[in-house]
Design a protein around this motif. Sequence first.
Motif, mmCIF file in Angstrom:
data_model
loop_
_atom_site.group_PDB
_atom_site.id
_atom_site.type_symbol
_atom_site.label_atom_id
_atom_site.label_comp_id
_atom_site.label_asym_id
_atom_site.label_seq_id
_atom_site.Cartn_x
_atom_site.Cartn_y
_atom_site.Cartn_z
ATOM 1 N N ALA A 13 55.928 26.994 27.713
ATOM 2 C CA ALA A 13 55.518 28.304 28.337
ATOM 3 C C ALA A 13 56.660 29.400 28.161
ATOM 4 O O ALA A 13 56.337 30.519 28.017
ATOM 5 C CB ALA A 13 55.368 28.117 29.843
ATOM 6 N N VAL A 14 57.660 29.095 27.926
ATOM 7 C CA VAL A 14 58.915 29.873 27.504
ATOM 8 C C VAL A 14 58.497 30.552 26.188
ATOM 9 O O VAL A 14 58.447 31.785 25.924
ATOM 10 C CB VAL A 14 60.386 29.405 27.680
ATOM 11 C CG1 VAL A 14 61.206 30.592 27.060
ATOM 12 C CG2 VAL A 14 60.459 29.141 29.071
ATOM 13 N N ILE A 15 58.227 29.831 25.051
ATOM 14 C CA ILE A 15 58.080 30.118 23.844
ATOM 15 C C ILE A 15 56.732 30.931 23.754
ATOM 16 O O ILE A 15 56.679 31.901 23.199
ATOM 17 C CB ILE A 15 58.061 28.825 22.963
ATOM 18 C CG1 ILE A 15 59.359 28.320 22.950
ATOM 19 C CG2 ILE A 15 57.588 29.491 21.561
ATOM 20 C CD1 ILE A 15 60.557 29.161 22.873
ATOM 21 N N ALA A 37 54.166 36.159 22.601
ATOM 22 C CA ALA A 37 53.327 37.003 23.244
ATOM 23 C C ALA A 37 53.890 38.497 23.067
ATOM 24 O O ALA A 37 53.388 39.504 22.672
ATOM 25 C CB ALA A 37 52.634 36.642 24.257
ATOM 26 N N ALA A 38 55.233 38.553 23.485
ATOM 27 C CA ALA A 38 55.871 39.640 23.961
ATOM 28 C C ALA A 38 56.274 40.338 22.368
ATOM 29 O O ALA A 38 56.113 41.486 22.246
ATOM 30 C CB ALA A 38 56.985 39.415 24.565
ATOM 31 N N TYR A 39 56.378 39.670 21.517
ATOM 32 C CA TYR A 39 56.805 40.253 20.124
ATOM 33 C C TYR A 39 55.867 40.147 19.282
ATOM 34 O O TYR A 39 56.063 40.422 18.176
ATOM 35 C CB TYR A 39 58.208 39.207 19.731
ATOM 36 C CG TYR A 39 59.426 39.483 20.357
ATOM 37 C CD1 TYR A 39 60.085 40.220 20.028
ATOM 38 C CD2 TYR A 39 59.827 38.836 21.459
ATOM 39 C CE1 TYR A 39 61.473 40.704 20.457
ATOM 40 C CE2 TYR A 39 61.016 39.212 22.220
ATOM 41 C CZ TYR A 39 61.828 40.241 21.731
ATOM 42 O OH TYR A 39 63.072 40.548 22.264
ATOM 43 N N ASN A 77 56.320 41.922 15.371
ATOM 44 C CA ASN A 77 56.031 40.967 14.297
ATOM 45 C C ASN A 77 54.912 41.848 13.432
ATOM 46 O O ASN A 77 55.301 41.973 12.005
ATOM 47 C CB ASN A 77 55.750 39.685 14.581
ATOM 48 C CG ASN A 77 56.688 38.855 15.373
ATOM 49 O OD1 ASN A 77 57.808 39.044 15.367
ATOM 50 N ND2 ASN A 77 56.105 37.843 16.264
ATOM 51 N N GLY A 78 54.073 42.412 13.872
ATOM 52 C CA GLY A 78 53.171 43.131 13.122
ATOM 53 C C GLY A 78 53.736 44.065 12.132
ATOM 54 O O GLY A 78 53.432 44.379 11.291
ATOM 55 N N TYR A 79 54.294 45.066 13.184
ATOM 56 C CA TYR A 79 55.012 46.092 12.608
ATOM 57 C C TYR A 79 55.901 45.688 11.295
ATOM 58 O O TYR A 79 55.926 46.515 10.319
ATOM 59 C CB TYR A 79 55.956 46.881 13.500
ATOM 60 C CG TYR A 79 55.213 47.139 14.757
ATOM 61 C CD1 TYR A 79 53.784 47.616 14.975
ATOM 62 C CD2 TYR A 79 55.804 47.321 16.024
ATOM 63 C CE1 TYR A 79 53.081 48.228 15.967
ATOM 64 C CE2 TYR A 79 55.170 47.778 17.117
ATOM 65 C CZ TYR A 79 53.782 48.105 17.186
ATOM 66 O OH TYR A 79 53.187 48.511 18.282
ATOM 67 N N PRO A 88 57.512 36.819 5.808
ATOM 68 C CA PRO A 88 56.133 36.139 5.816
ATOM 69 C C PRO A 88 55.293 35.898 7.234
ATOM 70 O O PRO A 88 56.251 35.400 8.046
ATOM 71 C CB PRO A 88 56.701 34.875 5.360
ATOM 72 C CG PRO A 88 57.699 35.090 4.253
ATOM 73 C CD PRO A 88 58.568 36.076 5.203
ATOM 74 N N PRO A 89 54.336 36.243 7.171
ATOM 75 C CA PRO A 89 53.739 36.247 8.703
ATOM 76 C C PRO A 89 53.816 34.692 9.408
ATOM 77 O O PRO A 89 54.120 34.843 10.536
ATOM 78 C CB PRO A 89 52.283 36.538 8.546
ATOM 79 C CG PRO A 89 52.302 37.539 7.441
ATOM 80 C CD PRO A 89 53.579 36.810 6.402
ATOM 81 N N SER A 90 53.984 33.832 8.607
ATOM 82 C CA SER A 90 53.942 32.608 9.141
ATOM 83 C C SER A 90 55.395 32.428 9.502
ATOM 84 O O SER A 90 55.444 31.241 10.432
ATOM 85 C CB SER A 90 53.578 31.565 7.927
ATOM 86 O OG SER A 90 54.458 31.473 6.918
ATOM 87 N N GLY A 91 56.336 33.004 9.453
ATOM 88 C CA GLY A 91 57.770 32.619 9.802
ATOM 89 C C GLY A 91 58.189 33.178 10.999
ATOM 90 O O GLY A 91 59.298 33.217 11.678
ATOM 91 N N ALA A 92 57.135 34.075 11.537
ATOM 92 C CA ALA A 92 57.558 35.057 12.649
ATOM 93 C C ALA A 92 57.672 33.973 13.993
ATOM 94 O O ALA A 92 56.890 32.942 14.177
ATOM 95 C CB ALA A 92 56.455 36.174 12.987
ATOM 96 N N GLY A 93 58.418 34.439 14.909
ATOM 97 C CA GLY A 93 58.150 33.615 16.221
ATOM 98 C C GLY A 93 58.892 32.547 16.377
ATOM 99 O O GLY A 93 59.911 32.288 15.584
#
Length: 358
Positions: A149-151, A156-158, A162-164, A175-180
């Motif tokens: 739940a924390v992750i 969701a918050a970031y 990440n898209g920016y 790389p989009p796959s490395g976000a979060g």
Amino acid sequence: MKTSTKWLLVLAGVATVGVLTVRHYQEQIGLALFERAVNSRVGRDATVSLPDGLHVALCGTGSPLPNADRAGACTVVIAGKHMYVVDAGEGGARNISLMGIPNGKIEGLFLTHFHSDHIDGMGPMMLLRWTGSSAKAPLAVHGPTGVEAVIAGFNAAYSQDNGYRVAHHGEDIVPPSGAGATAMPFAIEGESAVVLEKDGLKVTAFKVDHDPVSPAVGYRFDYKGRSVVVSGDTAKSAVLERVAKGADLLLHEALQPRLVSKMTAALDKKGLGNTAKITRDILDYHASPEEAADSARKAGVGQLVFTHIVPPFPSHFFNPAFQGNAPKRFKGEIVVGEDGMLFSMPAGSKAINRRELM
């Protein structure tokens, strides 16, 4: 006019000329000094010179109580070529960078529990790891049940941020796959459980007493005969004492009741009853320096380091007041931890070497 007076006038004149010259060329001098500082710090990697072994860097030794000199709970553990972090308090990722330890090298994060001061620095840590290494996989975050739940909340918050980053810097850089982050939950049946084994490193999670916060755990890291135990937040814990048996280094949280009680009295006097209630409550789920020293003695550890320091204090002068009778209860070396400290335990040795990285 006396000779001495003449010399004073000459010196005053030289000083005035010097000040005027500095002011006139302040921009050029500033640019030159900045360039020198950048060249000496950018790309600095304090980990490359470390010998094979187990190394512990204090990236945050503070608590929720504001302290200008201490970030929130954060500890870097380096085992050979692998680097992990325990807890991600506010300012921890910043301090990792300031110590010359690349956030991009973080392979995983271990959370002891989900109090805000142990997770509120996770956003910057995820970002700096991702952008610092063009990571292709999210940050692995290990924790007891509930970490999912924390992750999910942090992701969701970031998500918009990440898209920016991807839109601005491009997919090769971020790389989009490395976000979060990715949640890696574990459950503990009994007192403890091995939660990671890799290239000679073994990480054991164990239950601690931080009621009403549950689950709450500490961690033991073993690598090539060297070991460190990170208590997490806990009252005095018999489980910790058993798991920490023979460890080289015990990193234990500490709250000094005598000092906190003085804070409570001052809050009451000022009519701040709400905050005074909190400072009374925190006494029952943290260990005092003396209790931590008792645990260190019973476990037979080599060295005791205090972290998660409560209450804040402004200088080393207050260390004896904070430690209280702890040195009488544990005869090994005791260190009041500070942000930037590095403890190195080379493989094949019993030495524990300490230096400052910031």
